[in-house]
Each structure stands twice: as structure tokens, then as C-alpha cells.
Design an enzyme around this catalytic site. Structure first.
Site, short mmCIF file in Angstrom:
data_model
loop_
_atom_site.label_atom_id
_atom_site.label_comp_id
_atom_site.label_asym_id
_atom_site.label_seq_id
_atom_site.Cartn_x
_atom_site.Cartn_y
_atom_site.Cartn_z
N PRO A 96 9.55 0.04 2.86
CG PRO A 96 9.91 -1.58 1.22
CD PRO A 96 9.82 -1.38 2.70
CB SER A 99 6.79 -1.14 -1.91
OG SER A 99 6.74 -1.18 -0.50
N GLY A 100 3.26 -1.50 -1.47
CA GLY A 100 2.25 -2.49 -1.12
C GLY A 100 2.41 -3.07 0.27
CG LEU A 101 5.69 -4.33 1.67
CD1 LEU A 101 7.16 -4.53 1.99
CD2 LEU A 101 4.96 -5.67 1.67
N GLY A 102 2.17 -1.22 3.11
CA GLY A 102 1.43 -0.43 4.10
C GLY A 102 2.26 0.66 4.76
CB SER A 103 5.26 2.61 3.73
OG SER A 103 4.70 3.20 2.59
CB ALA A 105 -1.56 2.31 7.02
CB ALA A 106 3.38 1.28 8.99
CG ASP A 147 -3.08 -0.84 3.64
OD1 ASP A 147 -3.54 -1.93 3.26
OD2 ASP A 147 -2.23 -0.19 3.01
O1 PMV Z 1 -0.75 -0.77 -1.79
P1 PMV Z 1 -1.24 -0.95 -0.40
O2 PMV Z 1 -0.39 -1.78 0.44
O3 PMV Z 1 -1.57 0.33 0.24
O4 PMV Z 1 -2.59 -1.82 -0.47
C1 PMV Z 1 -3.71 -1.35 -1.13
C2 PMV Z 1 -4.80 -2.37 -1.16
C3 PMV Z 1 -5.90 -2.03 -2.16
O5 PMV Z 1 -6.86 -3.06 -2.05
C4 PMV Z 1 -5.36 -2.01 -3.59
C5 PMV Z 1 -6.53 -0.69 -1.85
C6 PMV Z 1 -7.38 -0.67 -0.59
O6 PMV Z 1 -7.67 0.44 -0.12
O7 PMV Z 1 -7.77 -1.72 -0.08
#
Ligand code: PMV
Length: 310
Positions: A96, A99-103, A105-106, A147
Site C-alpha cells: 500500500p 503507509s510506512g511499508l516502503g512502497s 523504495a520497493a 528504506d
Molecule cells: O514512511 P516510511 O516507510 O517511508 O518510513 C520513513 C521513516 C522515517 O524515519 C520517518 C524517515 C526516514 O527517512 O528515515
């Protein structure tokens, strides 16, 4: 024809503070992947078809700020492939967005890997990570690099901006339930707000970041000793600090409260915050009841994953 794929990721501990030089722990999320297929096309030029985003476009028509176009340009330059080469890139992702799961970068990593495979180059993982970092800047503003690093290496890591990544030991596998708040929250905004707070009151923020860093070290030690029963409380403490940084939200807190009431030892937001996903440490026997409780509390989606070395 060639295919490249890349996993999502979870930050276990240390998000946001990692942008300011403190350590963080992250693991690949092998259950959710982005895939890219590269094939030749008869006409010259590169066409990108991003199915999940409902977008198909010619590379040359995309604005330079478009992250999909940017990683394609960067990779083709790295591989010395002329832009006139007739190529079609078909992108699919189960991860997704926002949402914090690295979409982000993946998807970028899958593009680099697919082009690398198509042109038979075998770029080292560190180089893949460095190329993806260039586009992470577009998603994040001031990314720490965690990420792209965890996704390129596909292993559990301890990461700092100064020292990069090293592998960590997870002596005993453990279960996490991941629950989506249903709210897409761009990491860039949360990271930008934390930066403004830090600029106003650096002493206060640095103290919070130090406390996060100390928790990360304790968590790494617990994982290495197989003392998984310590993880729930450590996640709760990390969440409290993230709340102080103002990157939590009522929806995140609501899901975490529901999980704790259903017996979870602890949990936290993961990634940028404000929305996105929470991760909840669960015993395998309680996982189902906790998933049900999270859905009843309004989670848009839940999934369970086992975190282990490799
Ligand atoms: O939201 P994500 O999964 O892209 O994670 C970001 C992590 C942070 O620490 C908030 C930002 C970063 O660049 O490390």
C-alpha cells in the site's frame, strides 16, 4: 524479457530519530512485494505502465520530479543505455502507498533490478541502494536512507546515517500483526513537521531522539538474546516518544488501544506516522483474536508476518 522484484519493509524501532543520526532497526517484509517486468517494444523510447496507479506514460513526457521517471532515468544512465532504446516497464505492487511499508523504495528497487537483469549487469546491492536513495529524496525530502538500504539488502538491519547498515541477529522468530489505519500519510509531510519542531527547539527534540536511540539499542540486544518478551514494552515506549514528536494520530492510538485490550503486549506506528500502519507484537496463540479486535476497531486491513533472520 526480465523481471525485478523487491520487498516492502517494516521499521521495528527508531523511525524519525534515524533522520537525525540515531540508530533504527528495520526488516524486509517478504509477504508484500513490488514487481517490474521489462520487455522490448518496437518503437524507440521508454514507456512506463504503472497498473496500480492507473498510469501509462512515455518517459520523455514525465516531469523530472516524477519518482518513477526519475529512477528510470538514473538507472538507464548508470547502465549506459540510450534513452532511445525501445522498452516497456510494467509495474505492479502489493504494497500500500504512503503507509510506512516502503512502497516507494520497493517500486524503485524493483525498477533498478528489472533493468539490471534485462541488460545483464548484476549491480551490487549497495549500488542499487544508492540509486534508489536518489529518488527517496523525492518522496521524503530528507530521507535517512533506511528504506532503500533494508530493501536492497533484504535482511534485518541496524542502520545509522553515519555508519550505514549492519546485519542484526534475531535469535528467535516472532509474530507481528500489521494493521492499516486506512489513512494514507505522505512521509514527507511528517518528516517536514518534525524538522520544523526540531528547528524551533533542538534541545528538546535531540533529547527525545537520544531516548529513541537508547530504546533501539535495548531492542537490538533483546532480539539477539531471544528475549522477545521484552519487545512489546519497548514498542510501547518507542510509541510514547513518537507521540511526543507529534507523528501519531487518533486512528493510530485507537488501533493500538484495541490491540492491547485484546492481549497484545505492545505496539507502535511504523514509518512516517500520522496514518499508515501500526505494528503489534503478538504471541502466535493470540494473533487471530488481536487481528479480529483490530478490524473491529476500524483497521482497513490487517496482516500477520513472522520476523526472522533471512
Ligand atoms: O514512511 P516510511 O516507510 O517511508 O518510513 C520513513 C521513516 C522515517 O524515519 C520517518 C524517515 C526516514 O527517512 O528515515
Amino acid at each position: 524479457m526480465a523481471i525485478g522484484s523487491a520487498s516492502g519493509k517494516i521499521i521495528l524501532f527508531g523511525e524519525h530519530a534515524v533522520v537525525y543520526g540515531r540508530p533504527a532497526l528495520a526488516v524486509p517484509l517478504n509477504d508484500l512485494r513490488a514487481r517490474v517486468r521489462v520487455q522490448a517494444r518496437a518503437d524507440p523510447g521508454v514507456v512506463i505502465c504503472a497498473r496500480d496507479l492507473g498510469r501509462t506514460f512515455a518517459l520523455e513526457t514525465a516531469p523530472p520530479t516524477d519518482p518513477l521517471a526519475a529512477i528510470t532515468y538514473i538507472t538507464l544512465a548508470e547502465l549506459n543505455v540510450p534513452l532511445s532504446t525501445g522498452l516497456e516497464l510494467v509495474i505492479e505492487s502489493e504494497i500500500p502507498l504512503a503507509s510506512g511499508l516502503g512502497s516507494g523504495a520497493a517500486v524503485s528497487t524493483a525498477i533498478v533490478r528489472a533493468l539490471d537483469a534485462y541488460f545483464e549487469r548484476a549491480l551490487p546491492a549497495e549500488r542499487v541502494s544508492a540509486l534508489v536513495y536518489e529518488t527517496e529524496k523525492m518522496y521524503h525530502g530528507t530521507p535517512s536512507g533506511i528504506d532503500n538500504t533494508v530493501i536492497a539488502l533484504e535482511r534485518a538491519i541496524h542502520f545509522t546515517r553515519q555508519t550505514g547498515a549492519r546485519a542484526i541477529t534475531i535469535a528467535r522468530p516472532f509474530c507481528l500483526v500489521i494493521a492499516h489505519t486506512g489513512i494514507a500519510s505522505p512521509t514527507k509531510r511528517a518528516v517536514g513537521d518534525v524538522r520544523r519542531g526540531w528547528e524551533k527547539d533542538p534541545a528538546r527534540y535531540d533529547k527525545i531522539f537520544d531516548e529513541v536511540g537508547a530504546l533501539v539499542n535495548r531492542a537490538e540486544s533483546a532480539l539477539a538474546r531471544g528475549a522477545n518478551e521484552e519487545l512489546g514494552a519497548l514498542m510501547d515506549q518507542n510509541q510514547e516518544l513518537l507521540r511526543t514528536l507529534d507523528v501519531s494520530s487518533p486512528e493510530i492510538e485507537n488501533l493500538l488501544t484495541a490491540a492491547r485490550r485484546a492481549g497484545a503486549p505492545g505496539g507502535k506506528l511504523s514509518g512516517g506516522g500520522r496514518g499508515g500502519n501500526v505494528i503489534v507484537y503478538v504471541g502466535p496463540a493470540d494473533a487471530e483474536a488481536i487481528q479480529r479486535a483490530l478490524l473491529a476497531a476500524g483497521a482497513a486491513k490487517v496482516l500477520q508476518t513472522t520476523v526472522r533472520n533471512e
